[in-house]
Design an enzyme around this catalytic site. Structure first.
Site, PDB file in Angstrom:
ATOM      1  CB  CYS A 170      -0.979  -0.021   1.112  1.00 22.97           C
ATOM      2  SG  CYS A 170      -2.037  -1.395   1.368  1.00 22.97           S
ATOM      3  CB  CYS A 195      -0.389   0.364   7.919  1.00 23.28           C
ATOM      4  SG  CYS A 195      -1.944   0.214   7.314  1.00 23.28           S
TER       5      CYS A 195
END
Length: 478
Positions: A138, A459
């Site tokens: 991500c 994250c």
């Protein structure tokens, strides 16, 4: 229900269950006014003597769309090409000025494995302009941004384009390993007899496909399952998560209506009648409607649902970065400086989604800033439970001392400064493209809100995370 969430005895989650969570702030969404009070900036600017200033000139993205909608017949490089083309049009960019292109992606289309290169050629960049693709889950676009910054700090290049793309409408689905082995042998078979002999081995088990999953290779656990366990460990209720998700959609809707999401460039998709002009996943619901949804991962006791998790998204982004000297030479008006950044990693089993908790204190200390110096926070919202767990961890003296070796907590961001134009829960999350969206929101909010410093954190799979400090450029005026 206890058996469902019981972690390893040595893990963070176990420690939280056995007393640590009691020392956490009970409601980080209601920060004390004293903690959020305005304090004098510790530095006038974060520029470092003898180091080049890297600036953000402009950034764009395609509308982020729910997978399976208007983009479904395209390919990833089509979206990435559109982002690059949109950037060129918005800046009035002479493509020959760009020295290098880096784009992030996560689930790669095998036909265009270096999607950055294919998109660049499709967008009309010179075949002499190198391009490469990075993958870091991500935070892939963040990695693209900082890779470009590193190349320019090193004096290799003066102007680069960073971006990313994700296309979840058509992900690669492989044959089973047995089938792949058989097909490879068939390809090498020299005679008809040899081929028939191999085909006689074919059975139904060979035909079972291998479906992709958003799961950790090292733990075989889906990210949603990890988010459910993390939410349980930090005692974050379903109601709290639904409230945060509703906040995200409400703020994104307001920002969209007010025209704040100006990084979006319209896309006339081939075969689609209407031009796609805005994100289509922003939906302001009600808490009553959200409460009706069943758990998506840990059934029947989980708290993660389709309403409080980010959804599968198609989209691409691109931004122009350069040295400040190059910007002056070209007459470009920068929006912000790319200042300090750091990447972190921890246990992918029990701390998979706690990247912001670890990255925030590190990047603040690296920049010589305090929590109170930050005017704009942009934190990636993978799940409402994930982001609330990070806020509680950052506001916990016990977590800071036990797991970070610190004297105390770093402090949770002021909610009035965090994701005030919505986040990934509402706007969407094309894995490889979100980093540029976070950067553009941070830069634009600094200008709109007359701030100086922004902190971007996220994250990522593998237990990784990123922290970035962005400083508004003095020429970027309201």
């Amino acid at each position: 229900m206890a058996a469902v969430f019981r972690p390893r005895s040595s893990s963070l989650l176990s420690a939280l269950h056995h007393g640590g969570v009691r020392s956490l702030t009970t409601s980080c969404l209601q920060l004390r006014a004293a903690a959020a009070g305005v304090q004098a900036k510790t530095k006038a600017t974060l520029g470092k003597p003898g180091m080049k200033n890297i600036v953000l000139v402009e950034g764009v993205r395609t509308p982020f769309l729910m997978s399976g909608t208007q983009y479904q017949k395209l390919m990833p490089h089509d979206l990435a090409r559109q982002a690059l083309t949109g950037l060129v049009g918005k800046v009035g960019l002479d493509k020959s000025v760009v020295d290098y292109i880096v784009m992030g992606t996560v689930i790669q289309e095998v036909k265009t494995s270096n999607v950055a290169r294919e998109a660049a050629l499709g967008a009309g960049f010179s075949d002499k302009t190198p391009a490469h693709t990075v993958t870091m889950a991500c935070i892939s676009a963040n990695q693209a941004i900082t890779t470009c910054a590193g190349l320019m700090h090193a004096g290799v290049y003066d102007a680069c384009v960073a971006g990313g793309v994700e296309f979840m409408s058509d992900v690669p689905i492989r044959h089973s390993r047995k089938m792949r082995e058989l097909m490879l042998k068939l390809n090498k078979a020299k005679t008809t007899g040899a081929r028939l002999s191999l085909l006689s081995q074919l059975s139904m088990k060979h035909l079972m496909p291998e479906l992709p999953a958003v799961a950790e290779f090292s733990t075989n656990e889906t990210m949603g399952h990890s988010a459910d366990r993390l939410s349980a460990a930090f005692k974050i209720s379903r109601e709290e998560q639904d409230n945060f998700a509703l906040r995200s959609h409400t703020l994104a809707h307001k920002a969209q209506e007010a025209g704040h999401l100006s990084d979006v460039v319209a896309f006339k998709v081939p075969g689609v009648d209407q031009t796609v002009e805005k994100d289509n996943g922003i939906r302001v619901s009600t808490l009553e409607q959200m409460a009706k949804l069943r758990p998506a991962f840990v059934k029947p006791y989980g708290t993660i649902t389709a309403a409080n998790a980010s959804y599968l998204t198609d989209g691409a982004s691109a931004c122009l970065l350069c040295t400040e000297e190059k910007a002056k030479e070209m007459g470009w008006k920068p929006k912000a400086y790319i200042r300090d950044f750091t990447y972190v990693s921890q246990d992918p089993k029990d701390q998979l989604l706690l990247g912001p908790s670890y990255a925030t204190p590190k990047v603040l200390e690296k920049a010589g800033l305090k929590n109170s110096d930050i005017d704009v926070w942009e934190i990636h919202e993978a799940f409402a439970g994930q982001i609330l767990a990070n806020l509680k961890a950052m506001d916990s003296d016990w977590f800071g001392k036990t797991y970070q070796g610190r004297s105390g907590k770093v402090g949770a961001p002021d909610m009035d400064k965090m994701n005030t134009w919505g986040g990934s829960l509402s706007i969407g999350h094309p894995f490889g493209a979100t980093g540029v969206r976070l950067l553009m929101h941070a830069a634009h909010r600094l200008i709109k809100e007359d701030g100086q410093y922004a902190c971007i954190t996220a994250c990522a799979a593998g237990g990784q995370g990123v922290g970035m400090i962005v400083e508004r450029h003095p020429e970027a005026t309201v």
